[in-house]
Motif scaffolding. Structure first.
Motif, PDB file in Angstrom:
ATOM      1  N   THR A  12      47.006  24.350  36.757  1.00 25.48           N
ATOM      2  CA  THR A  12      46.112  23.244  36.501  1.00 25.48           C
ATOM      3  C   THR A  12      46.821  21.893  37.094  1.00 25.48           C
ATOM      4  OG1 THR A  12      45.165  24.489  34.935  1.00 25.48           O
ATOM      5  CG2 THR A  12      44.514  22.141  34.618  1.00 25.48           C
ATOM      6  N   LEU A  13      48.134  21.718  36.802  1.00 28.51           N
ATOM      7  CA  LEU A  13      48.946  20.452  36.834  1.00 28.51           C
ATOM      8  C   LEU A  13      48.910  20.325  38.441  1.00 28.51           C
ATOM      9  CD1 LEU A  13      51.994  20.812  34.872  1.00 28.51           C
ATOM     10  CD2 LEU A  13      50.241  19.164  34.320  1.00 28.51           C
ATOM     11  N   ALA A  14      49.046  21.362  39.142  1.00 26.46           N
ATOM     12  CA  ALA A  14      49.062  21.006  40.848  1.00 26.46           C
ATOM     13  C   ALA A  14      47.691  20.900  41.256  1.00 26.46           C
ATOM     14  CB  ALA A  14      49.623  22.595  41.422  1.00 26.46           C
ATOM     15  N   ASP A  15      46.696  21.509  40.821  1.00 30.90           N
ATOM     16  CA  ASP A  15      45.242  21.042  40.891  1.00 30.90           C
ATOM     17  C   ASP A  15      45.097  19.860  40.798  1.00 30.90           C
ATOM     18  OD1 ASP A  15      44.948  23.752  42.120  1.00 30.90           O
ATOM     19  OD2 ASP A  15      43.831  24.648  40.354  1.00 30.90           O
ATOM     20  N   SER A  16      45.470  19.203  39.505  1.00 30.34           N
ATOM     21  CA  SER A  16      45.020  17.734  39.201  1.00 30.34           C
ATOM     22  C   SER A  16      45.782  16.792  40.286  1.00 30.34           C
ATOM     23  CB  SER A  16      45.564  17.790  37.878  1.00 30.34           C
ATOM     24  OG  SER A  16      46.868  17.783  37.704  1.00 30.34           O
ATOM     25  N   ILE A  17      47.097  17.190  40.573  1.00 28.76           N
ATOM     26  CA  ILE A  17      47.781  16.271  41.683  1.00 28.76           C
ATOM     27  C   ILE A  17      47.013  16.349  42.893  1.00 28.76           C
ATOM     28  CG2 ILE A  17      49.933  16.148  43.001  1.00 28.76           C
ATOM     29  CD1 ILE A  17      51.504  17.127  40.314  1.00 28.76           C
ATOM     30  N   ARG A  18      46.659  17.441  43.393  1.00 27.38           N
ATOM     31  CA  ARG A  18      45.878  17.851  44.745  1.00 27.38           C
ATOM     32  C   ARG A  18      44.540  17.011  44.686  1.00 27.38           C
ATOM     33  NH1 ARG A  18      48.925  22.859  45.199  1.00 27.38           N
ATOM     34  NH2 ARG A  18      47.221  23.827  43.882  1.00 27.38           N
ATOM     35  N   ALA A  19      43.977  16.930  43.621  1.00 29.38           N
ATOM     36  CA  ALA A  19      42.675  16.075  43.400  1.00 29.38           C
ATOM     37  C   ALA A  19      42.813  14.551  43.741  1.00 29.38           C
ATOM     38  CB  ALA A  19      42.171  16.506  42.064  1.00 29.38           C
ATOM     39  N   VAL A  20      43.992  14.214  43.546  1.00 31.05           N
ATOM     40  CA  VAL A  20      44.325  12.928  43.754  1.00 31.05           C
ATOM     41  C   VAL A  20      44.888  12.577  45.138  1.00 31.05           C
ATOM     42  CG1 VAL A  20      45.395  10.727  42.949  1.00 31.05           C
ATOM     43  CG2 VAL A  20      44.506  12.434  41.237  1.00 31.05           C
ATOM     44  N   ASP A  21      45.812  13.491  45.284  1.00 21.42           N
ATOM     45  CA  ASP A  21      46.362  13.156  46.739  1.00 21.42           C
ATOM     46  C   ASP A  21      46.589  14.933  47.436  1.00 21.42           C
ATOM     47  OD1 ASP A  21      47.819  12.902  48.997  1.00 21.42           O
ATOM     48  OD2 ASP A  21      49.821  12.698  48.002  1.00 21.42           O
ATOM     49  N   PRO A  22      45.480  15.215  48.285  1.00 24.71           N
ATOM     50  CA  PRO A  22      45.504  16.394  49.137  1.00 24.71           C
ATOM     51  C   PRO A  22      46.392  16.555  50.074  1.00 24.71           C
ATOM     52  CG  PRO A  22      43.474  15.073  49.579  1.00 24.71           C
ATOM     53  CD  PRO A  22      44.310  14.301  48.635  1.00 24.71           C
ATOM     54  N   THR A  23      47.004  15.515  50.611  1.00 24.60           N
ATOM     55  CA  THR A  23      48.016  15.425  51.613  1.00 24.60           C
ATOM     56  C   THR A  23      49.347  15.801  51.672  1.00 24.60           C
ATOM     57  OG1 THR A  23      48.929  13.202  51.465  1.00 24.60           O
ATOM     58  CG2 THR A  23      46.589  13.395  52.360  1.00 24.60           C
ATOM     59  N   ARG A  24      49.832  16.299  50.500  1.00 25.77           N
ATOM     60  CA  ARG A  24      51.181  16.899  50.457  1.00 25.77           C
ATOM     61  C   ARG A  24      51.301  17.978  49.413  1.00 25.77           C
ATOM     62  NH1 ARG A  24      51.126  11.288  49.596  1.00 25.77           N
ATOM     63  NH2 ARG A  24      52.897  10.011  50.474  1.00 25.77           N
ATOM     64  N   PRO A  25      52.400  18.900  49.752  1.00 24.79           N
ATOM     65  CA  PRO A  25      52.494  20.155  49.087  1.00 24.79           C
ATOM     66  C   PRO A  25      52.819  19.586  47.561  1.00 24.79           C
ATOM     67  CG  PRO A  25      53.754  20.127  50.880  1.00 24.79           C
ATOM     68  CD  PRO A  25      53.431  18.668  50.880  1.00 24.79           C
ATOM     69  N   VAL A  26      52.780  20.583  46.420  1.00 24.08           N
ATOM     70  CA  VAL A  26      53.135  20.480  45.110  1.00 24.08           C
ATOM     71  C   VAL A  26      54.112  21.550  45.003  1.00 24.08           C
ATOM     72  CG1 VAL A  26      52.287  20.405  42.828  1.00 24.08           C
ATOM     73  CG2 VAL A  26      50.911  19.367  44.546  1.00 24.08           C
ATOM     74  N   ILE A  27      55.323  21.362  44.234  1.00 24.27           N
ATOM     75  CA  ILE A  27      56.112  22.286  43.971  1.00 24.27           C
ATOM     76  C   ILE A  27      56.365  22.164  42.439  1.00 24.27           C
ATOM     77  CG2 ILE A  27      58.337  20.634  44.137  1.00 24.27           C
ATOM     78  CD1 ILE A  27      59.759  23.428  45.305  1.00 24.27           C
ATOM     79  N   ALA A  28      56.339  23.388  41.797  1.00 23.21           N
ATOM     80  CA  ALA A  28      56.574  23.432  40.335  1.00 23.21           C
ATOM     81  C   ALA A  28      58.302  24.075  40.262  1.00 23.21           C
ATOM     82  CB  ALA A  28      55.571  24.589  39.602  1.00 23.21           C
TER      83      ALA A  28
END
Length: 578
Positions: A433-449
């Protein structure tokens, strides 16, 4: 970076009153536990690189509440303007007053917020600004037992408080651009800008956005863009998307960090008059694109493997290092040292860096992994999981919006070891959910946990596959089981500490990780290599391993580090095959 718009810096020396009533002054921006006269020493228990409990003296603030005060004069030329005070970061609670009138309470460290003072401040007038700042040990950031309920980073409920980032007084037109998200695509050969427009004029307005993009400080357009005509009702806020082909931009890269300026204007047409600019701003960006294909991270169409290190932005060594290495005055020299060691990427670990630090990374071509202050420590286990997670989602959005136009920011790190790997406090669903919430604001970069394996969706992330505090055993070229078969792999921390020749292993072990195509290689940490101005053989070993193009002798590397460390090179006779 160029000035965003008409603005005045509010940085400098402010009047300051401590919780005991002591009246003095303090610099802005600054942490209380770094400003002279506002600190005390306490003992805190840590784990050393062997996993043993040790006690260490650390510096913490001597006050947990501070009242900041200063006067400011509103420029005469700002008549009929919308006027805002903008804070880039206050840790962790701020009550803002103007002429003793309460305006706003903000909760959450490291994130920007704005206060509209239009109705309280007239052009040419001198007004008094007061900000009451409370540290992370106050509710709601911490509960009645002092346990954090918000993301605070490395012991942020005990230290790193105050007005910590830049502060501005800015002027806007009555119809203005509140934000602009600049998205560039190497694959599509185009640029997309999402403008957030606000009509604060009190009347219906017909406007148009016009933009000029230039690699120079003055508008000499490489590209001109414009929106359709837009009708905004009083008080309306709307996002307007403008897209344009761009076939031949200069690409931003670590080797060639070309930066463009986007000069944007809101054009408003009054009856019987030609359209005139009512609001103007400048935003800086670089043209580049990052995406994932299979197990590879791609940058402008080429595979990118990140060779880097983690930096604790408050200080390598938990305190004093920040001022030697990561202040705006010292950061360029630090980047010189990083790049000398062929380090091309840093992760700002445990908390975000200031916008000024990332501005310089943009200019120097240093790649950045921006990390949230969701940091795994045992004290988090005493927090209310539901409350903390809700606050974490609230915290993320302004952070991402504030940093997403920086070309140096290559990836978002949503958290560090707070889930499956070590703390086991966030569930897999929460981390996704954290990753999805980040991508909702910026879909242009990968997200890493960071450190929580594959639950962050975009990356597989491992920490300490060798075991915390341990050294390497076996061939460094035999670890293909460490990498994911479906997504890029990051090993963001390994070989912690400086015992057992770990500095030598840092360089040697990285060769094995490159051999198996690890996309993010970051020993923890490399400050021993970049924080000195001399280069010894141990530095050369790391520098050679991090070279953009490198040739390794596998049989020689399998001898381990003693041959390098103690000059115990194998003897080979002429004509002998070994």
């Amino acid at each position: 970076a160029p000035a965003l718009r008409e603005q005045l810096s509010l940085n400098g020396i402010w009047n300051f009153t401590t919780e005991t009533g002591e009246k003095t002054t303090i610099p802005v921006p600054e942490f209380w536990d770094a400003a002279p006269g506002f600190t005390k020493k306490v003992q805190r228990e840590f784990e050393n690189d062997r996993g043993e409990k040790v006690t260490r003296e650390v510096t913490v603030p001597s006050t947990s509440t501070g009242i900041y005060e200063r006067e400011m004069k509103i420029p005469e030329t700002w008549k009929d303007k919308i006027i805002k005070i903008e804070f880039e970061g206050i840790n962790h609670i701020a009550d803002v007053y103007l002429n003793e009138k309460f305006l706003l309470k903000h909760v959450g460290g490291w994130t920007p917020f704005k206060v509209d003072i239009t109705n309280l401040a007239k052009a040419g007038e001198t007004v008094k600004l007061k900000v009451v700042v409370k540290g992370g040990n106050h509710p709601p950031v911490s509960d009645e037992n002092g346990i954090p309920q918000w993301p605070v980073g490395w012991y942020g409920h005990e230290s790193r408080w105050g007005i910590i980032f830049d502060t501005w007084l800015r002027a806007y037109g009555t119809v203005y651009i509140e934000d602009a998200f600049i998205q560039t695509s190497w694959r599509k050969k185009d640029i997309t800008i999402d403008y957030d427009l606000v009509n604060q004029s009190g009347e219906k307005q017909e406007v148009q956005i016009k933009g000029e993009i230039s690699a120079k400080e003055e508008p000499e357009a490489d590209l001109i863009i414009s929106s359709e005509r837009i009708i905004l009702t009083p008080g309306e806020k709307r996002t307007i998307r403008v897209r344009s082909p761009w076939n031949n931009p200069q690409l931003w890269s670590p080797e060639n960090p070309v930066l463009y300026n986007l000069f944007s204007s809101v054009m408003i047409k009054e009856r019987y008059k030609k359209a005139e600019s009512i609001d103007n701003e400048i935003r800086r960006f670089g043209f580049r694109e990052i995406w994932i294909e299979g197990t590879e991270l791609l940058f402008n169409g080429h595979r990118l493997n990140l060779r880097g290190t983690s930096i604790n932005t408050h200080g390598q060594g938990y305190n004093s290092g920040r001022y030697r290495y990561i202040s705006p005055e010292t950061w360029n020299h630090t980047i010189d040292r990083l790049q000398l060691m062929n380090i091309q990427c840093v992760r700002f670990h445990q908390q975000p860096a200031s916008a000024r630090i990332i501005d310089i990374a943009d200019e120097r071509g240093l790649l950045v992994i921006e990390e949230s202050p969701m940091y795994a420590r045992d004290y988090i286990l005493k927090s209310n999981n539901e409350v903390y997670f809700r606050n974490a989602l609230t915290w993320l959005k302004p952070w991402i919006r504030d940093r997403r136009n920086h070309p140096s920011v290559i990836m978002w790190s949503s958290e560090n070891e707070i889930g499956r790997d070590w703390l086991k406090w966030f569930s897999d669903k929460q981390i996704k959910t954290l990753a999805d919430s980040i991508r909702a604001v910026d879909p242009t970069r990968p997200v890493i946990a960071e450190g929580d394996f594959d639950v962050g969706d975009d990356f597989y992330s491992d920490h300490y596959p060798e075991g915390v505090g341990k050294t390497v055993k076996g061939s460094i070229y035999s670890w293909d089981t460490l990498v994911s078969k479906t997504k890029p792999t990051g090993i963001g921390e390994f070989l912690f500490g400086r015992t057992d020749g770990k500095e030598w292993w840092h360089g040697t072990w990285c060769r094995g990780l490159r051999y198996i195509n690890v996309s993010q290689i970051m020993p923890y940490t490399l400050d021993w290599s970049w924080s000195v101005d001399t280069v010894a053989p141990v530095h050369e070993n790391l520098k050679n391993s991090f070279a953009p193009v490198a040739l390794f002798d596998k049989d020689y590397d399998d001898l381990g580090i003693e041959a390098l460390r103690n000059n115990k090179y194998p003897e080979i006779k002429t004509g002998e095959i070994v």
